[in-house]
Scaffold this motif. Structure first.
Motif, PDB file in Angstrom:
ATOM      1  N   ASN B  76      28.754  61.530  38.552  1.00 22.65           N
ATOM      2  CA  ASN B  76      29.341  62.824  38.914  1.00 22.65           C
ATOM      3  C   ASN B  76      30.526  62.632  39.859  1.00 22.65           C
ATOM      4  OD1 ASN B  76      27.453  64.231  37.422  1.00 22.65           O
ATOM      5  ND2 ASN B  76      26.057  64.526  39.140  1.00 22.65           N
ATOM      6  N   SER B  77      30.330  61.798  40.883  1.00 22.60           N
ATOM      7  CA  SER B  77      31.405  61.554  41.853  1.00 22.60           C
ATOM      8  C   SER B  77      32.621  60.963  41.158  1.00 22.60           C
ATOM      9  CB  SER B  77      30.933  60.586  42.951  1.00 22.60           C
ATOM     10  OG  SER B  77      30.126  61.247  43.874  1.00 22.60           O
ATOM     11  N   ALA B  78      32.355  60.017  40.236  1.00 21.05           N
ATOM     12  CA  ALA B  78      33.467  59.328  39.568  1.00 21.05           C
ATOM     13  C   ALA B  78      34.287  60.298  38.735  1.00 21.05           C
ATOM     14  CB  ALA B  78      32.924  58.202  38.699  1.00 21.05           C
ATOM     15  N   TYR B  79      33.602  61.119  37.937  1.00 23.96           N
ATOM     16  CA  TYR B  79      34.400  61.956  37.037  1.00 23.96           C
ATOM     17  C   TYR B  79      35.097  63.092  37.790  1.00 23.96           C
ATOM     18  CZ  TYR B  79      32.155  66.440  35.773  1.00 23.96           C
ATOM     19  OH  TYR B  79      31.700  67.725  35.749  1.00 23.96           O
ATOM     20  N   ILE B  80      34.438  63.610  38.841  1.00 17.57           N
ATOM     21  CA  ILE B  80      35.096  64.657  39.637  1.00 17.57           C
ATOM     22  C   ILE B  80      36.343  64.076  40.312  1.00 17.57           C
ATOM     23  CG2 ILE B  80      34.862  66.064  41.744  1.00 17.57           C
ATOM     24  CD1 ILE B  80      31.899  66.471  40.927  1.00 17.57           C
ATOM     25  N   THR B  81      36.188  62.876  40.864  1.00 15.92           N
ATOM     26  CA  THR B  81      37.309  62.248  41.577  1.00 15.92           C
ATOM     27  C   THR B  81      38.474  61.981  40.626  1.00 15.92           C
ATOM     28  OG1 THR B  81      35.712  61.209  43.056  1.00 15.92           O
ATOM     29  CG2 THR B  81      37.943  60.312  43.078  1.00 15.92           C
ATOM     30  N   VAL B  82      38.162  61.444  39.446  1.00 18.46           N
ATOM     31  CA  VAL B  82      39.232  61.114  38.485  1.00 18.46           C
ATOM     32  C   VAL B  82      39.964  62.387  38.043  1.00 18.46           C
ATOM     33  CG1 VAL B  82      39.665  60.290  36.138  1.00 18.46           C
ATOM     34  CG2 VAL B  82      38.219  58.965  37.681  1.00 18.46           C
ATOM     35  N   LEU B  83      39.195  63.437  37.739  1.00 22.39           N
ATOM     36  CA  LEU B  83      39.831  64.680  37.299  1.00 22.39           C
ATOM     37  C   LEU B  83      40.712  65.281  38.386  1.00 22.39           C
ATOM     38  CD1 LEU B  83      37.064  66.527  35.223  1.00 22.39           C
ATOM     39  CD2 LEU B  83      39.056  65.302  34.408  1.00 22.39           C
ATOM     40  N   VAL B  84      40.217  65.249  39.635  1.00 19.60           N
ATOM     41  CA  VAL B  84      41.011  65.833  40.723  1.00 19.60           C
ATOM     42  C   VAL B  84      42.287  65.023  40.945  1.00 19.60           C
ATOM     43  CG1 VAL B  84      41.061  66.372  43.199  1.00 19.60           C
ATOM     44  CG2 VAL B  84      39.025  66.903  41.866  1.00 19.60           C
ATOM     45  N   LEU B 201      49.466  59.533  47.309  1.00 19.54           N
ATOM     46  CA  LEU B 201      48.691  60.777  47.161  1.00 19.54           C
ATOM     47  C   LEU B 201      47.403  60.516  46.369  1.00 19.54           C
ATOM     48  CD1 LEU B 201      48.481  63.810  47.630  1.00 19.54           C
ATOM     49  CD2 LEU B 201      49.755  64.170  45.509  1.00 19.54           C
ATOM     50  N   ALA B 202      47.504  59.663  45.344  1.00 20.12           N
ATOM     51  CA  ALA B 202      46.316  59.353  44.533  1.00 20.12           C
ATOM     52  C   ALA B 202      45.248  58.672  45.393  1.00 20.12           C
ATOM     53  CB  ALA B 202      46.707  58.457  43.362  1.00 20.12           C
ATOM     54  N   VAL B 203      45.697  57.734  46.205  1.00 14.22           N
ATOM     55  CA  VAL B 203      44.741  56.996  47.042  1.00 14.22           C
ATOM     56  C   VAL B 203      44.109  57.918  48.082  1.00 14.22           C
ATOM     57  CG1 VAL B 203      44.627  55.243  48.852  1.00 14.22           C
ATOM     58  CG2 VAL B 203      45.767  54.726  46.705  1.00 14.22           C
ATOM     59  N   LYS B 266      48.727  48.573  50.075  1.00 15.36           N
ATOM     60  CA  LYS B 266      50.044  48.919  50.607  1.00 15.36           C
ATOM     61  C   LYS B 266      50.281  50.424  50.591  1.00 15.36           C
ATOM     62  CE  LYS B 266      52.521  48.034  46.286  1.00 15.36           C
ATOM     63  NZ  LYS B 266      53.574  47.265  45.645  1.00 15.36           N
ATOM     64  N   TYR B 267      49.585  51.109  49.652  1.00 16.41           N
ATOM     65  CA  TYR B 267      49.765  52.560  49.606  1.00 16.41           C
ATOM     66  C   TYR B 267      49.007  53.251  50.723  1.00 16.41           C
ATOM     67  CZ  TYR B 267      51.760  51.398  45.138  1.00 16.41           C
ATOM     68  OH  TYR B 267      52.540  50.848  44.171  1.00 16.41           O
TER      69      TYR B 267
END
Lengths: 467, 278
Positions: B76-84, B201-203, B266-267
């Motif tokens: 659940n955490s993985a897919y929510i994070t990827v979608l966001v 921003l992604a990180v 680095k990001y």
């Protein structure tokens, strides 16, 4: 852009595929495990929610299964389990505020008063006394209807309570030639207790190698009531704990910390107890699972201080929000979870003392490798010589002020860390509570006024506790 | 003499760095070690780093306790994070492009209004949002955890807008002369040149969403929809804490964060320098 671009089609494709793969992996993982089960067609669904660790949640699931089999399947009522995590009540309170709480909600007993006076939960007196669906109260311990009552009215049901008692190390007792009492009816006198604490403590100069006793500050309430005092005087218009006997009893208890017979409150008791460096510790039932298998332990009552031996039990209690989809079904579910089958599950887990007396006395609760004297826990819900063993501590705004002034916060911490004299502790605590009483113009009728103002009393003339 | 002093200086620097690194890594080592300890061994009078006896019981209990599907929480955490992350990058970049490159009446006022919304404490929004989701029938779904963080992220829009402003406008003008549309400029010029800001921003979004506890706690009640932080909270109650499984769960939960940090270090540092947010 040029071929040196950071965002070539190929790279974009690779990144997109990467994220997509992560998403697919996440979705696949998310698909693992069971799915929630609602009620079958034609059945009434009752949602049940509580905080608790996985062990506790498993017990709730087992209790629900037992209650279903015993009576709920017959009524076509299905309890749907909705666990809530950990130690945070934020989500539960938000659910009450927005009207989305579970139909049957287990909550902290301290919150019942506020929820009742704010008109968020149902008064249960009428349903409890219903001849067809109600409880046979003679089968339950006396505290079943008094422990979490709000001004004598029932807004919750407490199917079990976590009894507080003294855990003791049997080997250290045997080495000191001591035999622990086994019933609240025959507790140690303060002098016996005092001698035992001093005999069990092992010191090397100013350093303590083995502590005789460890206790939390909430024992102060039991000690004060055991000295014949009460928390409030004169129809709740004055703070109690004013008797000289109370000061004397608390002072004796606190002297153990000052003199090195008991650790200060910042010391972790469990490692000490597990290492055999602590002879007695005053704790609730849930710590038994955390005690090392190498320690041979049992439980015994708190001593007379000096008139009575009393304790302060804790209870999470169950309420039906006014927003429950079907209150009658929720009540039947609640009753079933207090029934024999569900109580036996609770008893076997030794999670709490079941309020159903026959189960509290049955082998399901008492027949465990440890403690041998589980009756000490069971008796903590009852009476000795007509007097409750459990301290009847006030609730509501003045109860909160009492807890803040005497049990939690700076005043209490300073007392049990040896920074504050007992007389000063009592004076500061009483001053704070009296200020709150004065500010609110509080007296014995104010609580009922709050309930009426919040529209909480559907049946003001019905009180289970009065019967 | 000067060489000796230099060696002494750098030795002292290394010693200080090593000590600070040990202090920083200490809790992580302790977490890892505790996840392999037996319950009575986690809190002991004689603390020791190496588990004795060494056990995998905490991990077994974590994934096989009969009530909490921890693997599902990870999913659940993985897919929510990827979608966001995907959604936020798209929405914030488009918004930022508008504020940075397009001329329209009220643009600066709208941007000021957007920034002003940053001043509203999140906690103030909880009850109104919750009530709105209740009315919309979205409680106990992942919608409140995915869509609002995508469409209502002022910080991301601000971050990217500031970065887009640093890209010379001459690139856009040249493209416009060649007949490129704004969308073409956005996709072919601005986005490729903004990779560092997008990655930052992604990180930051990953860390923020992966570790979010309050949102899932408040909006979810079905055990099968919970995320990792909520799952971990089950092991800590008012009365006691199951340190072994909690540490095992925390170890598993931290792996993606560590991987992201390793590959996008680095990001992280750039994010700190660009935003001033640690």
């Amino acid at each position: 852009m040029t071929s040196g671009s950071l965002f070539t089609r190929r790279r974009l494709l690779q990144s997109g595929l990467g994220l997509a793969a992560a998403g697919v992996a996440g979705t696949s993982l998310a698909a693992c495990g069971g799915s929630s089960s609602g009620a079958p067609a034609g059945w009434t669904e009752v949602t049940f929610s509580s905080v608790g660790d996985p062990t506790t949640q498993k017990m709730f699931k087992d209790m629900i299964a037992a209650a279903q089999k015993e009576s709920l399947d017959e009524h076509k009522i299905k309890i749907v389990w909705k666990p809530a995590p950990g130690d945070d009540w934020a989500s539960v309170m938000l659910q009450f505020a927005s009207g989305t709480a579970a139909d049957l909600q287990r909550i902290d007993d301290d919150r019942v008063y506020d929820l009742a006076t704010n008109g968020k939960i149902l008064q249960l007196d009428k349903m409890m006394q219903d001849a067809t669906n109600g409880f046979d109260l003679t089968k339950y311990s006396p505290t079943f209807t008094t422990k979490v009552a709000v001004e004598g009215y029932q807004f919750s049901i407490t199917p079990g309570m976590s009894a507080n008692a003294l855990y003791y190390n049997k080997k250290l007792f045997a080495d000191a030639g001591l035999t622990a009492p086994t019933s609240w009816a025959e507790p140690w006198s303060w002098d016996d207790f005092d001698a035992a604490v001093k005999k069990l403590t092992k010191k090397s100069g100013s350093r303590t190698d083995t502590y005789g006793l460890q206790y939390a500050v909430n024992t102060i309430q039991a000690t004060a009531y055991g000295a014949g005092d009460t928390a409030l005087y004169n129809n709740q218009t004055e703070c109690g704990y004013g008797k000289p006997e109370t000061q004397d009893a608390i002072d004796k208890q606190v002297s153990y910390i000052r003199e090195g017979y008991a650790p200060t409150i910042d010391v972790e008791y469990l490692p000490l107890f597990n290492a055999g460096k602590l002879a007695m510790t005053w704790q609730a039932m849930d710590i038994s699972a955390q005690i090392s298998k190498d320690v041979d332990w049992d439980v015994m009552p708190w001593p007379k201080t000096p008139l009575f031996a009393m304790t302060k039990n804790y209870a999470r209690t169950w309420v039906i929000p006014k927003t429950a989809k079907d209150p009658q079904a929720a009540f039947l579910a609640m009753k079933a979870l207090c029934g024999k089958a569900a109580s036996e599950v609770m008893a076997k887990a030794q999670f709490a003392v079941p309020a159903l007396i026959e189960v509290a006395k049955s082998a399901a609760f008492t027949d465990h490798p440890r403690p041998k004297t589980a009756n000490v826990w069971a008796e903590a819900l009852g009476n000795v010589a007509g007097k409750p063993v459990d301290v009847p501590f006030p609730r509501g705004p003045i109860g909160t002020a009492l807890a803040d002034s005497f049990v939690e916060g700076t005043n209490a911490n300073n007392l049990v860390s040896g920074k504050l004299a007992t007389a000063d502790y009592l004076k500061r605590g009483r001053d704070a509570v009296n200020a709150e009483i004065k500010k609110r113009g509080w007296n014995g009728t104010k609580g009922k006024e709050l309930l009426e103002k919040g529209g909480a009393l559907a049946d003001p003339d019905l009180k289970v506790a009065a019967k | 003499m000067r060489g000796d002093r230099r060696i002494l200086g750098s030795t002292a620097t290394y010693v200080v760095c090593i000590v600070v690194a040990l202090i920083a890594i200490g809790p992580f080592l302790w977490m890892l070690s505790s996840s392999f300890k037996e319950p009575g061994d986690v809190i002991s009078l004689t603390p020791h780093l190496l588990p004795n006896p060494f056990t995998f019981d905490n991990y077994v209990y974590l994934v096989n306790n009969g009530v909490l599907p921890f693997i599902r929480f990870l999913g659940n955490s993985a897919y929510i994070t990827v979608l966001v992350i995907i959604g936020r990058l798209m929405v914030c970049a488009l918004g930022a492009y508008g504020f940075a490159r397009l001329q329209f009446r009220g643009r600066d006022a709208a941007f000021g209004l957007l920034l002003a919304s940053l001043m509203i404490p999140d906690m103030l929004m909880v009850l109104p949002l919750y009530s709105a989701y209740v009315k919309a029938g979205l409680i106990d779904t992942h919608f409140p955890l995915i869509v609002p963080p995508i469409v209502a992220n002022t910080f991301g829009t601000f971050l990217l807008r500031q970065f887009f402003m640093t890209i010379p406008k001459e690139y856009d003008e040249a493209a416009l002369v060649d007949g490129a549309s704004h969308f073409r400029i956005f996709v072919s010029i601005i986005l490729p040149l903004s990779k560092p800001a997008l990655a930052t921003l992604a990180v930051l979004t990953f860390v923020n969403v992966w570790n979010d506890f309050f949102g899932p706690l408040v909006y979810l009640s079905d055990v099968n929809k919970f995320t990792v932080p909520v799952g971990l909270a089950f092991f800590q109650t008012q009365d006691s804490t199951q340190y072994g499984p909690l540490m095992a769960g925390a170890t598993l939960a931290i792996i993606p964060t560590v991987l992201v940090f390793v590959f996008a270090q680095k990001y992280f540092t750039r994010g700190i320098s660009m935003t001033g947010i640690k």
